[in-house]
Design a protein around this motif. Structure first.
Motif, mmCIF file in Angstrom:
data_model
loop_
_atom_site.group_PDB
_atom_site.id
_atom_site.type_symbol
_atom_site.label_atom_id
_atom_site.label_comp_id
_atom_site.label_asym_id
_atom_site.label_seq_id
_atom_site.Cartn_x
_atom_site.Cartn_y
_atom_site.Cartn_z
ATOM 1 N N SER A 111 0.846 -1.196 0.000
ATOM 2 C CA SER A 111 0.000 0.000 0.000
ATOM 3 C C SER A 111 0.879 1.243 0.000
ATOM 4 O O SER A 111 2.110 1.161 0.037
ATOM 5 C CB SER A 111 -0.985 -0.031 1.178
ATOM 6 O OG SER A 111 -0.312 0.173 2.387
ATOM 7 N N GLY A 112 0.226 2.413 -0.038
ATOM 8 C CA GLY A 112 0.950 3.643 -0.347
ATOM 9 C C GLY A 112 1.560 4.364 0.832
ATOM 10 O O GLY A 112 1.459 5.588 0.930
ATOM 11 N N ALA A 113 2.201 3.615 1.736
ATOM 12 C CA ALA A 113 2.989 4.249 2.798
ATOM 13 C C ALA A 113 4.450 4.250 2.387
ATOM 14 O O ALA A 113 4.881 3.430 1.563
ATOM 15 C CB ALA A 113 2.821 3.492 4.116
ATOM 16 N N SER A 114 5.222 5.139 2.986
ATOM 17 C CA SER A 114 6.665 5.077 2.805
ATOM 18 C C SER A 114 7.146 3.720 3.318
ATOM 19 O O SER A 114 6.517 3.124 4.191
ATOM 20 C CB SER A 114 7.338 6.216 3.586
ATOM 21 O OG SER A 114 8.727 6.149 3.420
ATOM 22 N N SER B 15 -1.258 -1.208 -4.518
ATOM 23 C CA SER B 15 -2.343 -0.213 -4.554
ATOM 24 C C SER B 15 -1.974 0.940 -5.490
ATOM 25 O O SER B 15 -0.804 1.139 -5.826
ATOM 26 C CB SER B 15 -2.636 0.323 -3.150
ATOM 27 O OG SER B 15 -1.675 1.291 -2.780
ATOM 28 N N ALA C 194 -1.938 4.084 -4.773
ATOM 29 C CA ALA C 194 -1.045 5.026 -4.083
ATOM 30 C C ALA C 194 0.372 4.467 -3.987
ATOM 31 O O ALA C 194 1.350 5.231 -3.983
ATOM 32 C CB ALA C 194 -1.599 5.341 -2.696
ATOM 33 N N SER D 183 -0.340 1.579 4.814
ATOM 34 C CA SER D 183 -0.709 2.977 5.069
ATOM 35 C C SER D 183 -1.770 3.025 6.175
ATOM 36 O O SER D 183 -2.452 2.023 6.445
ATOM 37 C CB SER D 183 -1.264 3.607 3.789
ATOM 38 O OG SER D 183 -2.525 3.036 3.489
ATOM 39 N N THR D 184 -1.922 4.190 6.776
ATOM 40 C CA THR D 184 -2.992 4.336 7.776
ATOM 41 C C THR D 184 -4.347 4.122 7.104
ATOM 42 O O THR D 184 -5.274 3.596 7.715
ATOM 43 C CB THR D 184 -2.941 5.714 8.437
ATOM 44 O OG1 THR D 184 -3.005 6.722 7.426
ATOM 45 C CG2 THR D 184 -1.677 5.880 9.265
ATOM 46 N N ALA E 207 -4.947 2.059 4.576
ATOM 47 C CA ALA E 207 -5.134 0.607 4.407
ATOM 48 C C ALA E 207 -5.492 -0.039 5.738
ATOM 49 O O ALA E 207 -6.374 -0.907 5.799
ATOM 50 C CB ALA E 207 -3.869 -0.022 3.814
ATOM 51 N N LYS F 58 -12.116 -1.265 -0.269
ATOM 52 C CA LYS F 58 -12.177 -0.253 -1.344
ATOM 53 C C LYS F 58 -11.344 -0.668 -2.552
ATOM 54 O O LYS F 58 -11.491 -0.115 -3.632
ATOM 55 C CB LYS F 58 -11.768 1.129 -0.826
ATOM 56 C CG LYS F 58 -10.296 1.267 -0.481
ATOM 57 C CD LYS F 58 -9.546 2.152 -1.455
ATOM 58 C CE LYS F 58 -8.080 2.221 -1.090
ATOM 59 N NZ LYS F 58 -7.227 2.838 -2.093
ATOM 60 N N ARG G 28 3.275 2.042 8.763
ATOM 61 C CA ARG G 28 4.398 3.001 8.729
ATOM 62 C C ARG G 28 3.806 4.405 8.754
ATOM 63 O O ARG G 28 3.396 4.946 7.720
ATOM 64 C CB ARG G 28 5.203 2.812 7.449
ATOM 65 C CG ARG G 28 6.688 3.160 7.476
ATOM 66 C CD ARG G 28 7.129 4.502 7.972
ATOM 67 N NE ARG G 28 6.399 5.658 7.511
ATOM 68 C CZ ARG G 28 6.582 6.899 7.958
ATOM 69 N NH1 ARG G 28 7.444 7.158 8.908
ATOM 70 N NH2 ARG G 28 5.858 7.901 7.497
ATOM 71 N N GLU G 29 3.772 4.938 9.947
ATOM 72 C CA GLU G 29 3.367 6.333 10.129
ATOM 73 C C GLU G 29 3.867 6.777 11.486
ATOM 74 O O GLU G 29 3.945 5.963 12.416
ATOM 75 C CB GLU G 29 1.827 6.476 10.048
ATOM 76 C CG GLU G 29 1.324 7.910 10.064
ATOM 77 C CD GLU G 29 1.994 8.767 9.010
ATOM 78 O OE1 GLU G 29 3.087 9.304 9.277
ATOM 79 O OE2 GLU G 29 1.419 8.915 7.916
HETATM 80 C C1 LIG Z 1 5.265 9.828 -1.343
HETATM 81 C C2 LIG Z 1 4.143 9.465 -0.394
HETATM 82 C C3 LIG Z 1 4.446 8.963 0.860
HETATM 83 C C4 LIG Z 1 3.429 8.606 1.738
HETATM 84 N N1 LIG Z 1 3.783 8.077 2.953
HETATM 85 C C5 LIG Z 1 2.812 7.632 3.786
HETATM 86 C C6 LIG Z 1 3.176 6.974 4.997
HETATM 87 O O1 LIG Z 1 4.352 6.801 5.341
HETATM 88 N N2 LIG Z 1 2.174 6.483 5.768
HETATM 89 C C7 LIG Z 1 0.849 6.598 5.422
HETATM 90 O O2 LIG Z 1 0.000 6.101 6.162
HETATM 91 N N3 LIG Z 1 0.479 7.244 4.270
HETATM 92 C C8 LIG Z 1 1.413 7.758 3.446
HETATM 93 N N4 LIG Z 1 1.071 8.381 2.272
HETATM 94 C C9 LIG Z 1 -0.363 8.628 1.997
HETATM 95 C C10 LIG Z 1 -1.076 7.422 1.382
HETATM 96 O O3 LIG Z 1 -0.475 7.097 0.144
HETATM 97 C C11 LIG Z 1 -2.564 7.764 1.186
HETATM 98 O O4 LIG Z 1 -3.213 7.836 2.452
HETATM 99 C C12 LIG Z 1 -3.286 6.784 0.296
HETATM 100 O O5 LIG Z 1 -4.679 7.078 0.318
HETATM 101 C C13 LIG Z 1 -3.095 5.351 0.745
HETATM 102 O O6 LIG Z 1 -3.864 4.512 -0.118
HETATM 103 P P1 LIG Z 1 -3.694 2.928 -0.104
HETATM 104 O O7 LIG Z 1 -3.855 2.474 1.307
HETATM 105 O O8 LIG Z 1 -4.805 2.463 -0.985
HETATM 106 O O9 LIG Z 1 -2.374 2.606 -0.672
HETATM 107 C C14 LIG Z 1 2.069 8.764 1.370
HETATM 108 C C15 LIG Z 1 1.776 9.267 0.089
HETATM 109 C C16 LIG Z 1 2.792 9.605 -0.776
HETATM 110 C C17 LIG Z 1 2.433 10.131 -2.144
#
Ligand SMILES: Cc1cc2nc3c(=O)[nH]c(=O)nc-3n(C[C@H](O)[C@H](O)[C@H](O)COP(=O)(O)O)c2cc1C
Length: 208
Positions: free
Chosen positions: A10-13, A37, A39, A102-103, A105, A115, A137-138
């Motif tokens: 998912s889209g966390a670092s 995902s 993100a 991600s938070t 996810a 979703k 990871r947050e």
């Molecule tokens: C470069 C970048 C870094 C991100 N880092 C984080 C992170 O470390 N932790 C987090 O919870 N969300 C982070 N986000 C935000 C998530 O990508 C965002 O909440 C997204 O909706 C997650 O969707 P997903 O769970 O479907 O991947 C980051 C976004 C970007 C673009």
């Protein structure tokens, strides 16, 4: 044929954690089902420079992992494909690893939002009482983040924060050693053998 581990990115670092887990699963000869995902495509390109495109997943995965990948060992599913195998409890998976998580996810899985395929597959594996490892990871975290993690634990998930220990490399630990420490803890949670870190033996420390 061994049941595959589903790996949801998912889209966390923290995409290096996902890469280390994928390499280790393949090294351990475990088939992998991969869900990335929308993100996560942003975090992968931000952290590695590699684009991750559904249509080119195999070559993009090889670029990301920095090695060749046997396409027979990895089954890729687009995150928008709700008809994919892992969206059903009857799909024979070993379990699922969400790394990094991600938070969003964590919340989606905890609340059963489904979703996308990543969230749906995680929810399905929880309901089937299979091992689900979620690697948030947050930092810092809010109350709602914590409540979602508690809910995941209550549902049977292993919540394994991306929180490297420094005891196997000391102050000289490289970034890769710290990444491998977290990846190794994830494999431990899945009961998969690995040599990603040196285990604490209790005998090497010169006590004061
Ligand atoms: C470069 C970048 C870094 C991100 N880092 C984080 C992170 O470390 N932790 C987090 O919870 N969300 C982070 N986000 C935000 C998530 O990508 C965002 O909440 C997204 O909706 C997650 O969707 P997903 O769970 O479907 O991947 C980051 C976004 C970007 C673009």
């Amino acid at each position: 044929m061994r049941r595959p581990w589903i790996v949801g990115v998912s889209g966390a670092s923290g995409t290096p954690y996902a890469a280390a887990v994928l390499r280790a699963l393949l090294d351990a000869d475990h088939p992998v089902d991969l869900v990335v995902s929308r993100a996560a495509r942003l975090t992968i390109i931000d952290e590695t420079g590699v684009p991750f495109r559904d249509a080119h997943w195999h070559t993009d995965l090889e670029s990301w992992l920095g090695r060749s990948v046997d396409a027979d060992r990895v089954r890729f599913w687009p995150a928008g494909d709700f008809a994919a195998g892992p969206s059903s409890g009857s799909y024979p998976a070993a379990g699922m690893i969400v790394v990094p998580a991600s938070t969003a996810a964590c919340a989606g899985i905890a609340l059963g939002l489904s979703k996308d395929l990543l969230q749906r597959a995680a929810e399905v594996n929880l309901k089937e009482r299979r091992r689900v490892v979620v690697v948030p990871r947050e930092t810092p975290v809010s109350r709602s983040h914590l409540l979602h993690l508690v809910s995941l634990v209550d549902s049977g998930a292993v919540v394994l924060p991306a929180s490297p220990g420094f005891y196997s490399g000391g102050a000289q630990a490289t970034a890769q050693q710290l990444v491998d420490f977290v990846a190794g803890k994830i494999l431990d949670a899945c009961e998969i053998d690995h040599d990603l870190f040196t285990r604490w033996s209790g005998t090497g420390l010169k006590r004061p």
